[in-house]
Design a protein around this motif. Structure first.
Motif, PDB file in Angstrom:
ATOM      1  N   LYS A  63     -40.580   0.262 -37.189  1.00 39.91           N
ATOM      2  CA  LYS A  63     -40.623  -0.844 -36.235  1.00 39.91           C
ATOM      3  C   LYS A  63     -39.534  -0.694 -35.182  1.00 39.91           C
ATOM      4  O   LYS A  63     -39.743  -0.984 -34.007  1.00 39.91           O
ATOM      5  N   ARG A  64     -38.362  -0.207 -35.598  1.00 40.33           N
ATOM      6  CA  ARG A  64     -37.263  -0.053 -34.655  1.00 40.33           C
ATOM      7  C   ARG A  64     -37.545   1.089 -33.684  1.00 40.33           C
ATOM      8  O   ARG A  64     -37.208   1.000 -32.509  1.00 40.33           O
ATOM      9  N   ARG A  65     -38.161   2.149 -34.198  1.00 37.97           N
ATOM     10  CA  ARG A  65     -38.522   3.263 -33.320  1.00 37.97           C
ATOM     11  C   ARG A  65     -39.541   2.795 -32.280  1.00 37.97           C
ATOM     12  O   ARG A  65     -39.421   3.110 -31.086  1.00 37.97           O
ATOM     13  N   LYS A  66     -40.535   2.028 -32.720  1.00 37.51           N
ATOM     14  CA  LYS A  66     -41.549   1.534 -31.790  1.00 37.51           C
ATOM     15  C   LYS A  66     -40.949   0.570 -30.771  1.00 37.51           C
ATOM     16  O   LYS A  66     -41.355   0.552 -29.608  1.00 37.51           O
ATOM     17  N   ALA A  67     -39.992  -0.238 -31.235  1.00 36.85           N
ATOM     18  CA  ALA A  67     -39.334  -1.162 -30.309  1.00 36.85           C
ATOM     19  C   ALA A  67     -38.563  -0.400 -29.240  1.00 36.85           C
ATOM     20  O   ALA A  67     -38.557  -0.774 -28.064  1.00 36.85           O
ATOM     21  N   LEU A  68     -37.908   0.687 -29.664  1.00 38.72           N
ATOM     22  CA  LEU A  68     -37.191   1.527 -28.698  1.00 38.72           C
ATOM     23  C   LEU A  68     -38.159   2.104 -27.668  1.00 38.72           C
ATOM     24  O   LEU A  68     -37.911   2.076 -26.467  1.00 38.72           O
ATOM     25  N   GLU A  69     -39.279   2.630 -28.169  1.00 38.67           N
ATOM     26  CA  GLU A  69     -40.249   3.256 -27.274  1.00 38.67           C
ATOM     27  C   GLU A  69     -40.878   2.232 -26.339  1.00 38.67           C
ATOM     28  O   GLU A  69     -41.090   2.497 -25.153  1.00 38.67           O
ATOM     29  N   LYS A  70     -41.170   1.054 -26.888  1.00 45.07           N
ATOM     30  CA  LYS A  70     -41.906   0.053 -26.123  1.00 45.07           C
ATOM     31  C   LYS A  70     -41.024  -0.683 -25.111  1.00 45.07           C
ATOM     32  O   LYS A  70     -41.444  -0.966 -23.992  1.00 45.07           O
ATOM     33  N   THR A  71     -39.807  -1.005 -25.516  1.00 41.82           N
ATOM     34  CA  THR A  71     -38.954  -1.819 -24.652  1.00 41.82           C
ATOM     35  C   THR A  71     -37.865  -0.998 -23.973  1.00 41.82           C
ATOM     36  O   THR A  71     -37.829  -0.902 -22.754  1.00 41.82           O
ATOM     37  N   PHE A  72     -36.980  -0.424 -24.800  1.00 46.12           N
ATOM     38  CA  PHE A  72     -35.813   0.241 -24.235  1.00 46.12           C
ATOM     39  C   PHE A  72     -36.203   1.397 -23.316  1.00 46.12           C
ATOM     40  O   PHE A  72     -35.859   1.416 -22.134  1.00 46.12           O
ATOM     41  N   PHE A  73     -36.938   2.391 -23.837  1.00 50.31           N
ATOM     42  CA  PHE A  73     -37.305   3.547 -23.021  1.00 50.31           C
ATOM     43  C   PHE A  73     -38.179   3.143 -21.847  1.00 50.31           C
ATOM     44  O   PHE A  73     -38.032   3.658 -20.737  1.00 50.31           O
ATOM     45  N   HIS A  74     -39.096   2.204 -22.088  1.00 44.81           N
ATOM     46  CA  HIS A  74     -39.997   1.733 -21.024  1.00 44.81           C
ATOM     47  C   HIS A  74     -39.193   1.098 -19.897  1.00 44.81           C
ATOM     48  O   HIS A  74     -39.393   1.403 -18.708  1.00 44.81           O
ATOM     49  N   ASP A  75     -38.250   0.205 -20.262  1.00 39.34           N
ATOM     50  CA  ASP A  75     -37.436  -0.467 -19.239  1.00 39.34           C
ATOM     51  C   ASP A  75     -36.525   0.515 -18.512  1.00 39.34           C
ATOM     52  O   ASP A  75     -36.324   0.420 -17.300  1.00 39.34           O
ATOM     53  N   ILE A  76     -35.948   1.464 -19.269  1.00 41.39           N
ATOM     54  CA  ILE A  76     -35.050   2.449 -18.666  1.00 41.39           C
ATOM     55  C   ILE A  76     -35.804   3.313 -17.655  1.00 41.39           C
ATOM     56  O   ILE A  76     -35.338   3.565 -16.542  1.00 41.39           O
ATOM     57  N   ILE A  77     -36.991   3.765 -18.048  1.00 38.68           N
ATOM     58  CA  ILE A  77     -37.793   4.602 -17.142  1.00 38.68           C
ATOM     59  C   ILE A  77     -38.175   3.828 -15.887  1.00 38.68           C
ATOM     60  O   ILE A  77     -38.114   4.349 -14.763  1.00 38.68           O
ATOM     61  N   ASN A  78     -38.559   2.565 -16.061  1.00 41.16           N
ATOM     62  CA  ASN A  78     -38.926   1.745 -14.904  1.00 41.16           C
ATOM     63  C   ASN A  78     -37.750   1.569 -13.939  1.00 41.16           C
ATOM     64  O   ASN A  78     -37.889   1.709 -12.718  1.00 41.16           O
TER      65      ASN A  78
END
Length: 385
Positions: free
Chosen positions: A165-180
């Motif tokens: 769940k934490r890995r998915k949260a990283l992929e969905k929120t953190f990495f997504h927001d950082i890339i944006n």
């Protein structure tokens, strides 16, 4: 399916099997080699439950993972009581009796299996007490009904999916927001390179600077969360003034896109006091509260932040006019829960983690249809001369 769809009109969370009956059944299972060997051979937390959801037998994995020395300590308990869920002692009936249990995946999994006579799986978010601290877990709860010697039982298991769940949260929120944000920053840099007008260059440079600050803030926020969960977060306590904190946060949130057509203001009754806290953590928590309030609001709404002394504590409040439905209220502050979609949900969880585990404070909220929603951050206040 919901809690209400499972409920039998005769359901009574206080009802339990007698200790004599439990011990008699336990001995029969313990002396049945194939059942004992199968349960002990499973690599995840597993227990056999009676029709009252009480543990009759458990495997070695359960004892090892929960640091329990003997199976005798769990016999007769219900799952939430075994794992020290913070909601399992709220009501006299224990696990399954509180309002929070109505949205608990452990409870719903068992009820569905009992009702449908078939396998049932639910994800569940559990806050458990360990060594005086609240620890958040994500589990997959699985319930399989069986009939053995004309009695109904549940083979119940918990698989820890916290890392997933934490890995998915990283992929969905953190990495997504950082890339944006990185993409936006790159876009403004390209615009700066393509124009020659000084005024336009200054405008784009200012916007690019704001985005870079947000980018750094996102990275630091994630790093702080990971450190906090690992009990490795170092804080820096300093003397800070309450009004200046709220004023700077209003300026920051008002300049963000999400605040368009929403008015963020400070209550004029707010009092100026000096408090001793980690200003970076406090700002992060209050900004998160403001963002949540703004995102819940509609065009023309007001979001109000305020602060005042109350019973030797300084209390920050963030209010908006929208009501949070009861089923959502019961899940706020759980690690992986979010109203913003799957694999999100670190906002209110991190607020509670930072304030209660590191700032010696308290986070809570109130919500009703008449007055809307108010989140509170209470911090200790020590009067200084």
């Amino acid at each position: 399916m919901t809690y209400l769809s499972f409920m039998n009109k005769n359901y009574n969370p206080l009802e339990q099997q007698s200790n004599d009956e439990i011990l008699k059944t336990r001995l029969k299972i313990q002396n049945t080699d194939y059942i004992r060997d199968i349960i002990n051979g499973l690599p995840y937390i597993t227990a056999i439950l009676n029709s009252y959801r009480q543990v009759i037998f458990s495997n070695e994995t359960l004892l090892q993972q929960l640091n329990i020395s003997s199976i005798d300590e769990v016999i007769g308990l219900r799952p939430g009581e075994v794992i020290h869920c913070v909601n399992s002692n709220k009501e006299e009936g224990g696990c399954g009796a509180s309002e929070n249990c109505k949205v608990c995946g452990v409870f719903l999994s068992i009820l569905q299996a009992q009702k449908t006579k078939g396998k049932s799986q639910y994800e569940c978010r559990i806050k458990a007490m360990h060594d005086g601290m609240e620890i958040a877990f994500d589990y997959l709860a699985t319930s399989n009904p069986i009939i053995w010697e004309n009695e109904e039982f549940i083979i119940f298991s918990l698989t820890d999916i916290s890392s997933e769940k934490r890995r998915k949260a990283l992929e969905k929120t953190f990495f997504h927001d950082i890339i944006n944000k990185a993409g936006s920053l790159q876009g403004f840099i390209q615009l700066i390179q393509s124009v020659s007008d000084i005024e336009t260059i200054q405008k784009y440079t200012h916007l690019a600077s704001d985005i870079s600050q947000e980018l750094i803030s996102e990275i630091l926020s994630q790093r702080q969360l990971i450190a906090a969960e690992n009990n490795e977060l170092a804080i820096s306590i300093e003397r800070v003034e309450s009004i200046s904190i709220m004023s700077s946060l209003i300026r920051e949130i008002s300049n963000q896109k999400i605040s368009q057509n929403i008015q963020v203001i400070m209550d004029e009754k707010s009092t100026s006091e000096y408090i001793h806290t980690d200003i970076n953590l406090l700002r992060r928590v209050l900004l998160n509260m403001l963002k949540n309030a703004v995102e819940a609001s509609e065009k023309g709404d007001f979001v109000i932040i305020s602060g005042e002394l109350s019973n030797s504590r300084y209390v920050f409040k963030v209010h908006n006019s929208k009501f949070i439905s009861k089923d959502i209220q019961l899940q706020i502050f759980q690690r992986s829960f979010s109203t913003k979609g799957m694999n999100r949900g670190l906002g209110t969880y991190s607020m509670k983690l930072f304030v209660e585990n590191y700032l010696n404070g308290k986070v809570h909220f109130e919500s009703n249809e008449l007055n809307g929603t108010t989140f509170y951050v209470e911090l200790p206040y020590f009067e200084t001369v």
